[in-house]
Structure formats: C-alpha cells, structure tokens
Motif scaffolding. Structure first.
Motif, PDB file in Angstrom:
ATOM      1  N   LEU A 119      64.876  48.631 -15.130  1.00  0.00           N
ATOM      2  CA  LEU A 119      64.856  50.086 -15.249  1.00  0.00           C
ATOM      3  C   LEU A 119      66.173  50.742 -14.855  1.00  0.00           C
ATOM      4  O   LEU A 119      66.623  51.682 -15.518  1.00  0.00           O
ATOM      5  N   ILE A 120      66.793  50.269 -13.778  1.00  0.00           N
ATOM      6  CA  ILE A 120      68.031  50.927 -13.333  1.00  0.00           C
ATOM      7  C   ILE A 120      69.210  49.958 -13.294  1.00  0.00           C
ATOM      8  O   ILE A 120      70.288  50.312 -12.815  1.00  0.00           O
ATOM      9  N   GLY A 121      69.006  48.732 -13.762  1.00  0.00           N
ATOM     10  CA  GLY A 121      70.109  47.783 -13.847  1.00  0.00           C
ATOM     11  C   GLY A 121      70.592  47.259 -12.516  1.00  0.00           C
ATOM     12  O   GLY A 121      71.738  46.795 -12.403  1.00  0.00           O
ATOM     13  N   ALA A 122      69.749  47.300 -11.492  1.00  0.00           N
ATOM     14  CA  ALA A 122      70.141  46.808 -10.168  1.00  0.00           C
ATOM     15  C   ALA A 122      70.241  45.287 -10.179  1.00  0.00           C
ATOM     16  O   ALA A 122      69.340  44.598 -10.655  1.00  0.00           O
ATOM     17  N   HIS A 123      71.338  44.758  -9.652  1.00  0.00           N
ATOM     18  CA  HIS A 123      71.548  43.312  -9.607  1.00  0.00           C
ATOM     19  C   HIS A 123      70.783  42.712  -8.427  1.00  0.00           C
ATOM     20  O   HIS A 123      70.758  43.274  -7.329  1.00  0.00           O
ATOM     21  N   SER A 124      70.158  41.564  -8.657  1.00  0.00           N
ATOM     22  CA  SER A 124      69.396  40.913  -7.592  1.00  0.00           C
ATOM     23  C   SER A 124      69.755  39.445  -7.515  1.00  0.00           C
ATOM     24  O   SER A 124      70.121  38.817  -8.515  1.00  0.00           O
ATOM     25  N   ALA A 125      69.641  38.897  -6.314  1.00  0.00           N
ATOM     26  CA  ALA A 125      69.858  37.464  -6.090  1.00  0.00           C
ATOM     27  C   ALA A 125      69.210  37.075  -4.780  1.00  0.00           C
ATOM     28  O   ALA A 125      69.344  37.785  -3.767  1.00  0.00           O
ATOM     29  N   ASN A 126      68.472  35.972  -4.790  1.00  0.00           N
ATOM     30  CA  ASN A 126      67.885  35.401  -3.568  1.00  0.00           C
ATOM     31  C   ASN A 126      67.045  36.410  -2.786  1.00  0.00           C
ATOM     32  O   ASN A 126      67.097  36.470  -1.560  1.00  0.00           O
ATOM     33  N   GLY A 127      66.253  37.191  -3.506  1.00  0.00           N
ATOM     34  CA  GLY A 127      65.350  38.117  -2.833  1.00  0.00           C
ATOM     35  C   GLY A 127      66.008  39.372  -2.299  1.00  0.00           C
ATOM     36  O   GLY A 127      65.399  40.092  -1.499  1.00  0.00           O
ATOM     37  N   SER A 128      67.219  39.673  -2.726  1.00  0.00           N
ATOM     38  CA  SER A 128      67.908  40.886  -2.317  1.00  0.00           C
ATOM     39  C   SER A 128      68.390  41.632  -3.545  1.00  0.00           C
ATOM     40  O   SER A 128      68.670  41.045  -4.587  1.00  0.00           O
ATOM     41  N   ILE A 129      68.495  42.949  -3.410  1.00  0.00           N
ATOM     42  CA  ILE A 129      68.959  43.804  -4.500  1.00  0.00           C
ATOM     43  C   ILE A 129      70.205  44.543  -4.039  1.00  0.00           C
ATOM     44  O   ILE A 129      70.228  45.130  -2.942  1.00  0.00           O
TER      45      ILE A 129
END
Length: 235
Positions: free
Chosen positions: A215-225
């Motif tokens: 929806l807002i293009g937030a990058h995520s990795a390993n359970g974090s945004i």
C-alpha cells in the motif's frame, strides 16, 4: 524513570452516581488489559488514559473536573470524556461497524460512512492531547487496539523521542481484505509511528507487513519495516 503511559479505549473503572448525586468508583480487575497491567512492574508509576465508560453530555464542567481529579489522584487514570454522538460515530461506528467486522473476515458486514471516519480522527486527536499532558521526551507509551490506530504517528509527531509500542487485540486481516478499507493507507501510516507493533500470531504480523509493502511501498526485512527514516519492529 518516567511512569509507563498506557492508552486504551476503555478504562477499567465503573463510575456510578447515587441518589444524592455523589459518585462512586469501582476498579475493574477481571478484564484482559487490567490483568496484563496488574502483572507489570509499575514501581515507577502508571498513567492509564482512556474513556470512563459513559457519555459526558449530562455532566457539568464541575462534575467532569471532580471525576478527572479523582481518577488521576486515586487510580492514575486519565479520563477521555466523549459525547453520545462521539461514542456513536467513533466507537459504535468506525471502530465496531467498520474495522471490527473487516478485521474478523466479515467484509460484507462492514459499514462505511465518512462521518465515522471523521469521528475516528477527532477522537484519536483527543487521546493525543491527553498523552501530551503527561508524556515527555523519552516517555514509554503503550497504545492498544483498533480504536487508536492513528495514535502512534500522532504521538510521534508531537514527541519524536518517545518510545511507542502498539498492540492489536484483534486479528489483522490479509492484504486482500484490508485493501477494501477506504482509509487503509492512513491506518498503516498511523501504526508505523510506533517503535514496536505487536500482534497475536505470526500470520497477523505477516499480513500487516504485506499491507505496508503493497500500500505505501514500505521496505521490510527480518520482521522490521523501514519507514520515515526509522525502523519499526513487527512481532
């Protein structure tokens, strides 16, 4: 250390007026939130902000002040007084007629009214005012549940250095359902003001991350945004 500040829609208190006009106050101890708070180490103090459970339309300003002072001094509770109309539109409306059925996978029962959304924004702003009266830079603030999904970012804008946690006491639906909500982006951004977002199970956390990505293009990795120059832990 500063006291822990807890924010939830409802305070664990019952307030009754007797025939003489005097108020009595009964602390509730059986609810899930009350039990959770009672289990914490609050030796540094506790401030709990929430609605006292009844409309304020029939209260005088002196009576509201009496209730406010008693709750703060005797219980550490800060009441958010709401009118009948605010309760109807914010609590019964957007929270329980719109968000609750959608989050529990009954989208056909969800009702969408712009007046609901306006009330939801207004009441979340009322909660912010109460938080700002007691919180300072670096305060730890724990926001609870779907009634207050805008509040983490409202607090973040007011107190950039606050430590903010949010826990959702309902499911968070799959992206395919959540995207049906007209205000979906605003709610995602509202939650991402927190440092830590808590969900009941991994699936709900994964659904939130997926919605934030799409929806807002937030990058995520390993359970974090990563969002707005910060890292939000989702767990």
């Amino acid at each position: 250390m500063d006291p822990l500040i807890v924010v939830s829609n409802r305070l664990p208190i019952v307030i009754k007026r007797d025939e003489s006009g005097s108020f009595t106050y009964i602390r509730e101890t059986n609810g899930g939130m009350a039990n959770a708070i009672d289990a914490l180490d609050t030796s540094n103090g506790l401030i709990w902000i929430g609605w006292p459970g009844f409309p304020c339309d029939d209260l005088t300003e002196l009576e509201k002040q009496e209730i406010y002072d008693t709750l703060v001094e005797q219980f550490g509770f800060v009441p958010i007084f709401q009118t009948k109309q605010q309760i109807e539109l914010f609590y019964e409306g957007y929270a329980n007629d719109t968000l609750w059925p959608l989050f529990h996978y009954f989208p056909e029962k969800a009702t969408y009214q712009h007046a609901y959304w306006e009330a939801y924004q207004a009441v979340n702003a009322m909660f912010l005012e109460a938080v700002a009266d007691f919180a300072e830079s670096g305060s730890t603030i724990w926001v609870n549940d779907y009634h207050l999904m805008l509040l983490p970012t409202l607090i973040r804008h007011s107190l950039p250095d606050a430590k903010i946690g949010f826990f959702l006491h309902t499911p968070f639906p799959s992206y395919e359902l959540f995207r049906q909500l007209p205000e979906r982006n605003e709610l995602i951004k509202g939650l991402l003001g927190a440092d830590l977002l808590g969900f009941h199970i991994y699936d709900y956390a994964r659904h939130f991350i997926s919605s934030a990505n799409r929806l807002i293009g937030a990058h995520s990795a390993n359970g974090s945004i990563e969002y707005d120059g910060r890292v939000v832990k989702v767990d």
